[in-house]
Design an enzyme around this catalytic site. Structure first.
Site, PDB file in Angstrom:
ATOM      1  N   LYS A  67     -19.866 -51.816  -6.107  1.00 59.55           N
ATOM      2  CA  LYS A  67     -19.516 -51.215  -7.180  1.00 59.55           C
ATOM      3  C   LYS A  67     -19.256 -52.142  -8.474  1.00 59.55           C
ATOM      4  O   LYS A  67     -18.845 -51.791  -9.586  1.00 59.55           O
ATOM      5  CB  LYS A  67     -18.394 -50.201  -7.233  1.00 59.55           C
ATOM      6  CG  LYS A  67     -18.480 -49.148  -6.309  1.00 59.55           C
ATOM      7  CD  LYS A  67     -19.751 -48.340  -6.200  1.00 59.55           C
ATOM      8  CE  LYS A  67     -20.684 -48.497  -5.307  1.00 59.55           C
ATOM      9  NZ  LYS A  67     -22.141 -47.950  -5.774  1.00 59.55           N
ATOM     10  N   THR A  70     -24.070 -54.868  -8.450  1.00 61.13           N
ATOM     11  CA  THR A  70     -25.003 -55.351  -7.379  1.00 61.13           C
ATOM     12  C   THR A  70     -26.542 -54.691  -8.065  1.00 61.13           C
ATOM     13  O   THR A  70     -27.371 -55.439  -8.113  1.00 61.13           O
ATOM     14  CB  THR A  70     -24.575 -54.597  -6.325  1.00 61.13           C
ATOM     15  OG1 THR A  70     -23.388 -54.789  -5.868  1.00 61.13           O
ATOM     16  CG2 THR A  70     -25.361 -55.658  -5.214  1.00 61.13           C
ATOM     17  N   THR A  71     -26.786 -53.594  -8.294  1.00 56.49           N
ATOM     18  CA  THR A  71     -27.805 -52.856  -8.604  1.00 56.49           C
ATOM     19  C   THR A  71     -28.510 -53.988  -9.815  1.00 56.49           C
ATOM     20  O   THR A  71     -29.504 -54.085  -9.856  1.00 56.49           O
ATOM     21  CB  THR A  71     -27.932 -51.476  -8.977  1.00 56.49           C
ATOM     22  OG1 THR A  71     -27.087 -50.762  -7.849  1.00 56.49           O
ATOM     23  CG2 THR A  71     -29.247 -50.782  -9.011  1.00 56.49           C
ATOM     24  N   TRP A  72     -27.497 -53.832 -10.738  1.00 61.82           N
ATOM     25  CA  TRP A  72     -28.070 -54.437 -12.083  1.00 61.82           C
ATOM     26  C   TRP A  72     -28.594 -55.986 -11.884  1.00 61.82           C
ATOM     27  O   TRP A  72     -29.528 -56.378 -12.135  1.00 61.82           O
ATOM     28  CB  TRP A  72     -26.879 -54.627 -12.992  1.00 61.82           C
ATOM     29  CG  TRP A  72     -27.069 -54.821 -14.501  1.00 61.82           C
ATOM     30  CD1 TRP A  72     -28.480 -54.930 -14.947  1.00 61.82           C
ATOM     31  CD2 TRP A  72     -26.252 -55.156 -15.683  1.00 61.82           C
ATOM     32  NE1 TRP A  72     -28.197 -55.330 -16.380  1.00 61.82           N
ATOM     33  CE2 TRP A  72     -26.874 -55.439 -16.588  1.00 61.82           C
ATOM     34  CE3 TRP A  72     -24.736 -55.127 -15.298  1.00 61.82           C
ATOM     35  CZ2 TRP A  72     -26.272 -55.967 -17.668  1.00 61.82           C
ATOM     36  CZ3 TRP A  72     -24.020 -55.437 -16.497  1.00 61.82           C
ATOM     37  CH2 TRP A  72     -24.879 -55.840 -17.698  1.00 61.82           C
ATOM     38  N   HIS A 131     -22.915 -58.310   0.619  1.00 61.53           N
ATOM     39  CA  HIS A 131     -21.375 -57.805   0.338  1.00 61.53           C
ATOM     40  C   HIS A 131     -20.496 -58.585   0.870  1.00 61.53           C
ATOM     41  O   HIS A 131     -19.234 -58.537   1.007  1.00 61.53           O
ATOM     42  CB  HIS A 131     -21.168 -56.261   0.346  1.00 61.53           C
ATOM     43  CG  HIS A 131     -21.906 -55.472  -0.654  1.00 61.53           C
ATOM     44  ND1 HIS A 131     -22.030 -55.748  -1.857  1.00 61.53           N
ATOM     45  CD2 HIS A 131     -22.670 -54.227  -0.397  1.00 61.53           C
ATOM     46  CE1 HIS A 131     -22.639 -54.811  -2.557  1.00 61.53           C
ATOM     47  NE2 HIS A 131     -23.117 -54.044  -1.718  1.00 61.53           N
ATOM     48  N   ARG A 157     -15.822 -57.694 -11.351  1.00 55.58           N
ATOM     49  CA  ARG A 157     -15.711 -56.773 -12.377  1.00 55.58           C
ATOM     50  C   ARG A 157     -14.265 -56.402 -12.179  1.00 55.58           C
ATOM     51  O   ARG A 157     -13.576 -56.575 -11.440  1.00 55.58           O
ATOM     52  CB  ARG A 157     -16.775 -55.523 -11.936  1.00 55.58           C
ATOM     53  CG  ARG A 157     -16.766 -54.296 -12.933  1.00 55.58           C
ATOM     54  CD  ARG A 157     -17.598 -53.264 -12.418  1.00 55.58           C
ATOM     55  NE  ARG A 157     -17.928 -52.518 -13.462  1.00 55.58           N
ATOM     56  CZ  ARG A 157     -18.404 -50.919 -13.290  1.00 55.58           C
ATOM     57  NH1 ARG A 157     -18.690 -50.799 -12.131  1.00 55.58           N
ATOM     58  NH2 ARG A 157     -18.264 -50.193 -14.471  1.00 55.58           N
ATOM     59  N   TYR A 224     -18.889 -58.586 -14.797  1.00 56.64           N
ATOM     60  CA  TYR A 224     -19.678 -57.525 -15.302  1.00 56.64           C
ATOM     61  C   TYR A 224     -19.517 -57.500 -16.804  1.00 56.64           C
ATOM     62  O   TYR A 224     -20.466 -57.066 -17.516  1.00 56.64           O
ATOM     63  CB  TYR A 224     -19.399 -56.366 -14.506  1.00 56.64           C
ATOM     64  CG  TYR A 224     -20.099 -54.763 -15.076  1.00 56.64           C
ATOM     65  CD1 TYR A 224     -21.191 -54.471 -14.106  1.00 56.64           C
ATOM     66  CD2 TYR A 224     -19.521 -54.136 -16.015  1.00 56.64           C
ATOM     67  CE1 TYR A 224     -21.813 -53.212 -14.438  1.00 56.64           C
ATOM     68  CE2 TYR A 224     -20.193 -53.160 -16.322  1.00 56.64           C
ATOM     69  CZ  TYR A 224     -21.254 -52.472 -15.584  1.00 56.64           C
ATOM     70  OH  TYR A 224     -21.867 -51.521 -16.022  1.00 56.64           O
ATOM     71  N   ARG A 294     -24.131 -44.436 -12.541  1.00 54.91           N
ATOM     72  CA  ARG A 294     -23.188 -43.273 -13.043  1.00 54.91           C
ATOM     73  C   ARG A 294     -23.186 -43.535 -14.623  1.00 54.91           C
ATOM     74  O   ARG A 294     -23.836 -42.570 -15.398  1.00 54.91           O
ATOM     75  CB  ARG A 294     -21.887 -43.510 -12.327  1.00 54.91           C
ATOM     76  CG  ARG A 294     -20.854 -42.484 -12.478  1.00 54.91           C
ATOM     77  CD  ARG A 294     -19.562 -42.543 -11.764  1.00 54.91           C
ATOM     78  NE  ARG A 294     -18.878 -43.811 -12.248  1.00 54.91           N
ATOM     79  CZ  ARG A 294     -18.142 -43.461 -13.337  1.00 54.91           C
ATOM     80  NH1 ARG A 294     -17.517 -42.532 -13.785  1.00 54.91           N
ATOM     81  NH2 ARG A 294     -17.369 -44.884 -13.650  1.00 54.91           N
TER      82      ARG A 294
HETATM   83  P1  A3P Z   1     -20.264 -46.876 -12.856  1.00 59.31           P
HETATM   84  O1  A3P Z   1     -19.656 -46.114 -11.652  1.00 59.31           O
HETATM   85  O2  A3P Z   1     -18.631 -47.711 -13.488  1.00 59.31           O
HETATM   86  O3  A3P Z   1     -20.947 -46.238 -14.007  1.00 59.31           O
HETATM   87  P2  A3P Z   1     -23.368 -51.424  -7.599  1.00 59.31           P
HETATM   88  O4  A3P Z   1     -24.779 -51.414  -7.964  1.00 59.31           O
HETATM   89  O5  A3P Z   1     -22.588 -52.746  -7.128  1.00 59.31           O
HETATM   90  O6  A3P Z   1     -23.164 -50.407  -6.440  1.00 59.31           O
HETATM   91  O7  A3P Z   1     -22.446 -50.923  -8.908  1.00 59.31           O
HETATM   92  C1  A3P Z   1     -22.691 -49.795  -9.487  1.00 59.31           C
HETATM   93  C2  A3P Z   1     -21.975 -49.730 -10.911  1.00 59.31           C
HETATM   94  O8  A3P Z   1     -22.876 -50.445 -11.643  1.00 59.31           O
HETATM   95  C3  A3P Z   1     -21.850 -48.329 -11.433  1.00 59.31           C
HETATM   96  O9  A3P Z   1     -21.062 -48.358 -12.250  1.00 59.31           O
HETATM   97  C4  A3P Z   1     -23.361 -48.074 -12.104  1.00 59.31           C
HETATM   98  O10 A3P Z   1     -23.240 -47.276 -13.136  1.00 59.31           O
HETATM   99  C5  A3P Z   1     -23.454 -49.486 -12.563  1.00 59.31           C
HETATM  100  N1  A3P Z   1     -24.974 -49.878 -13.133  1.00 59.31           N
HETATM  101  C6  A3P Z   1     -25.830 -49.575 -12.568  1.00 59.31           C
HETATM  102  N2  A3P Z   1     -26.949 -50.265 -12.917  1.00 59.31           N
HETATM  103  C7  A3P Z   1     -26.616 -50.873 -13.937  1.00 59.31           C
HETATM  104  C8  A3P Z   1     -27.324 -51.541 -15.229  1.00 59.31           C
HETATM  105  N3  A3P Z   1     -28.845 -51.742 -15.014  1.00 59.31           N
HETATM  106  N4  A3P Z   1     -26.317 -51.997 -16.118  1.00 59.31           N
HETATM  107  C9  A3P Z   1     -25.039 -51.670 -16.052  1.00 59.31           C
HETATM  108  N5  A3P Z   1     -24.498 -50.991 -15.121  1.00 59.31           N
HETATM  109  C10 A3P Z   1     -25.229 -50.732 -14.119  1.00 59.31           C
END
Ligand code: A3P
Length: 328
Positions: A67, A70-72, A131, A157, A224, A294
């Site tokens: 959270k 990671t995805t970004w 992770h 973050r 982040y 989200r």
């Molecule tokens: P929120 O729940 O605050 O929106 P992870 O990828 O580590 O699981 O983290 C998920 C968080 O990163 C979520 O935060 C998600 O919305 C946010 N997120 C996913 N893709 C993103 C992007 N391209 N840019 C910024 N935030 C992103």
């Protein structure tokens, strides 16, 4: 199963019952392994990495607490590394696949029969994500004197936003499994006491922060909030850290801005592949691409946490991080 797996399986089976257990937010248990709360499958994953992962000095490991973005970062690093292989406007893999499906997840993949050899078969530089806390990697990967020391990119973050993001995410998974939602209060008690996925959150961050101070050319520590504020600056920083700096020609062609735009929350979250709920069973749980998008904002905690919760988290953060120069 070969001998290496069998040996680890046996060690794992003997050790697991000796570990402390904690609520995993999803109706099952975490195990406390070397100070961190993990699902049993990742305890075994960590052991298997020690046993059978063959690190290369060119390996790039994206590390994070869940959270934190990671995805970004998966998307950004994938786009940077592969920038000469794909057209940004059409046919880019990030337009068709969730970033998770483009970056092998180390402690998840090391398990299944043939996948250690899958990891072996990947060409260098390998880009993997994990992770695991820094201390759970073998010295061969983390020690700066090791010939196979890997490069780590860590994304951290603000703990308040991590908690809120985690709570929403877990409740999505719970709903899919027919479990009632976990209240914010119950989740908070677990999180503040360190009982969260790969927690304690603060110790996870500290491990990588210290490592980045000791070996800045091996561990890049990002926040982040910083990446959000200045994405282009951080894309350049990432490329330099990975020894793939942008040429003047690339800069003039606007490549940095193209990467930032491709990987932005607005762009990725609106792609069909990331909007459509296609349930896949990963181990026990149902996760779906939209779960990883989200709000994508800084400071959403303000809409969820009570003043008491804020005080508690701020206090822990201060105690843990202040002396070592880390602030959120
Ligand atoms: P929120 O729940 O605050 O929106 P992870 O990828 O580590 O699981 O983290 C998920 C968080 O990163 C979520 O935060 C998600 O919305 C946010 N997120 C996913 N893709 C993103 C992007 N391209 N840019 C910024 N935030 C992103």
């Amino acid at each position: 199963l070969d001998e290496g797996y069998e040996k680890t399986n046996k060690m794992f089976d003997e050790m697991l019952p000796t570990l402390a257990k904690g609520d995993d937010w999803l109706g099952d248990q975490f195990f406390q392994y070397q100070g961190f709360w993990l699902p049993s499958i990742f305890v075994k994953g960590s052991m298997l990495i020690h046993q059978r992962f063959k690190p290369r000095p060119t390996d790039i490991i994206l590390s994070s607490s869940p959270k934190c973005g990671t995805t970004w970062l998966r998307a950004l690093i994938f786009a940077i590394i592969n920038r000469n292989s794909y057209d940004f406007d059409e046919n880019h893999p990030l337009l068709k696949s969730n970033p998770r499906d483009l970056v092998p997840f180390l402690e998840g993949l090391i398990h299944e029969g043939g996948s250690a050899s899958f990891l072996e078969s990947l060409p260098s530089p390998r880009f993997l994500s994990s992770h695991l806390p820094f201390s759970l990697f073998p010295n061969s990967m983390t020690s700066s004197s090791s010939a196979s020391a890997c490069r780590f990119v860590y994304i951290s973050r603000n703990p308040k936003d991590v908690f809120v993001s985690m709570w929403h995410f877990m409740n999505k998974l719970r709903a899919r499994e027919g479990l009632p939602p976990l209240s914010l209060d119950d989740a908070f008690d677990l999180f503040r006491n360190g009982v969260s996925l790969y927690g304690p959150f603060w110790d996870h961050v500290l491990g990588f922060w210290k490592a980045s101070l000791e070996s800045p050319n091996k561990v890049l520590f990002l926040k982040y909030e910083d990446v959000k504020r200045e994405p282009s600056v951080h894309v350049r920083k990432l490329a330099e850290f990975l020894d793939l700096p942008f040429s003047a020609e690339e800069e003039n062609g606007g490549i940095v801005e193209k990467i930032v735009k491709l990987c932005s929350f607005e762009n990725l979250s609106n792609l069909d592949v990331n909007k459509i709920v296609k349930e896949e069973k990963t181990r026990r749980h149902f996760v779906s691409n939209p779960d990883f998008f989200r709000k994508g904002q800084v400071g959403d905690w303000i809409n969820h946490l009570t003043p008491e919760m804020v005080e508690v988290l701020d206090q822990i953060t201060k105690e843990k991080f202040q002396g070592i120069g880390l602030k959120f």
